[in-house]
Motif scaffolding. Sequence first.
Motif: not given
Length: 179
Positions: A63-88
């Motif tokens: 549920e991202t409809a009410d996310w702020t920019v800060h929440q999006w940045l927090y979501f992305l910036n705390n992803m593991p360094a390596q993700l699979h192509e399917k995840q991306l």
Amino acid sequence: IAYLDETLLAQYADKLDKTRIEQWIFEPGIPDGAPVPDSDAFVKVDTARSAWLAGDSRANAIETADWTVHQWLYFLNNMPAQLHEKQLNELDKVFSLTASKNNEIAHSWLMIAVRNEYKPAYERLYEYLTSIGRNKLVKPLYRELSKTPDGKAFAKKAFEQAKPGYHPLTVHANEGFVQ
């Protein structure tokens, strides 16, 4: 302060305390008994990210409809360094991250794309590097790209095109990554 005395304190003497207000204005720090903000906004982001990474939920269930920019940045910036192509692919398809018009969100996503050599984002990456001049946004991308021979070649091409429009400090800060 005059407005405060003449208007607010006069009208709301039963709700405002001049001594307390003067603490806020003239004394260092936050006064004792000040309200403490409490939010679970980042906890919700952590929960969503963890469930998605563990495979317990799909990106389209977040549920991202009410996310702020800060929440999006927090979501992305705390992803593991390596993700699979399917995840991306899933993240990009559901949230259109490569097409983000927010430069901060685009920056975070493009950093993930570079770390994982997610080629579907490279056209956008090139456009971003050649149109954004803020060193804070381009330098980390150039640094990350310079870690591989293909990335360095890509960075060099973008840098040469963007260089005439960059501030001299941005040129100086990044030219070492493309040499």
